[in-house]
Design a protein around this motif. Structure first.
Motif: not given
Ligand code: PEP
Ligand code: MN
Length: 341
Positions: A11, A40-41, A94-95, A121, A151, A185, A188
């Motif tokens: 991750c 990382k969001p 990302g999502a 995503k 995801r 995915d 997630h």
């Molecule tokens: C990720 O793939 O690490 C992630 C944060 O995924 P998502 O954007 O699908 O939440």
């Protein structure tokens, strides 16, 4: 299956040692990209938000030491600039970023003329147009083929899954954009190691083109998404348990006959629905003449309860039937509302 596309990796990029330990467990997996989140969001502040640019040289180490291609998430033009400078091989959006057209446009503009694979995503909200819109923005900018990643979608109450699969949206996506490979995915989506095989199997049975799986050499101590990550050997075990079935449509006489029955039943279902809506229309007229409200809570609750019980007796999914009843009720209200000036 040999042409399944795999993306695997942790991750988050936590340290060079963690990336190396994880990468060394993946040698037998035919993945295309080693993933690791650098920015990382996070839903709430205060948790680990990634090492940022500091982690980019670690990924260069992985490229050199293992010969893997590496992919990271980008959420701004600045991320793209730094990642391109470091020679990162692929990006994903990302999502959370996909929900915001300004962000997607900014990333797309920063990718103008750049030939790099981008994975998009689905947005956190179940909005197919927003997902496709993000793809259109990026594909106008880059000349490299894009991929989409399903995801799942955020829900207020988490039941079985961390993100509701809403498979129908993925299938609708395939109808709208059959030219874009669709990757699943399950990490997630399920949010749990225990669901990886089940969700991967469904994705393969729904003709997805690949799988995106989070892997960590020591999942229990992962800094982010600890519950859903597996070790390399565990991933290998999961992949070996997936049944890759024949995707060609089985046109035997028996199936063709059964499909004829289905077609005629579907047609009857529609005729019955039309009849039901016609009656709702008549009731709407009477309600309007008598100046009563369209919505009647007691009647709606009784109707719902009775039919959910009936669904149980018939062995139908009560979840499906209650959703169907809601749709029907909503449509009846729409029809009746047309009588109100
Ligand atoms: C990720 O793939 O690490 C992630 C944060 O995924 P998502 O954007 O699908 O939440
Ligand atoms: Mn994650």
């Amino acid at each position: 299956m040999e042409n399944t596309l795999y993306i695997a990796g942790p991750c988050s990029a936590e340290s060079l040692a963690q990336l190396t330990a994880t990468a060394s467990q993946l040698k037998e997996i035919p993945f295309m990209y080693f993933r690791a989140g650098v920015w990382k969001p996070r839903t709430r502040p205060g948790s680990f938000e990634g090492h940022g640019a500091e982690a980019l040289p670690w990924l260069n180490e992985i490229q050199q030491q293992f010969g893997y291609k590496v992919a990271i998430e980008v959420a701004s033009a600045h991320h793209v600039e730094l990642a391109l400078k470091s020679g990162i091989d692929a990006f994903w959006i990302g999502a959370r970023s996909v929900t915001n057209p300004f962000t997607v446009q900014e990333i797309a503009d920063s990718l103008k003329g750049v030939d790099i694979p981008v994975f998009i995503k689905n947005p956190v909200n179940p909005d197919l147009k927003l997902w496709i819109g993000a793809i259109e923005r990026v594909e106008k900018a880059t000349n490299h083929a894009l991929h989409a990643i399903h995801r799942g979608f955020s829900v207020y109450e988490k039941l079985r899954y961390r993100n509701d699969p809403n498979w129908q949206i993925a299938l609708d996506f395939k109808i709208e954009r059959p030219d874009i490979p669709l990757i699943s995915d399950p990490s997630h989506m399920g949010g749990s190691r225990a669901l990886l095989l089940e969700l991967s199997q469904i994705a393969m049975d729904l003709h997805f083109d690949g799988l995106h799986l989070e892997v960590h050499h020591d999942p229990l101590n992962a800094w982010t998404d600890a519950e859903q990550q597996v070790t390399g050997p565990e991933l290998l075990q999961i992949l070996s348990n997936i049944r890759f079935r024949d995707r060609t449509d089985l046109l035997t006489k028996e199936i063709l006959d059964l499909r004829k029955l289905i077609d005629s039943l579907d047609s009857r279902v529609l005729e019955i629905l039309a009849e039901r809506m016609h009656i709702a229309d008549q009731i709407g007229q009477l309600k309007s003449e008598n100046n009563t409200t369209i919505y009647q809570a007691k009647r709606w609750m009784e109707l719902r309860e009775r039919n959910v019980q009936k669904a149980k007796q018939l062995g139908l999914s009560t979840e499906m039937v209650s959703q169907l009843l809601k749709l029907i009720h909503q449509e009846a209200i729409r029809i009746q509302a047309s009588y109100i000036q």
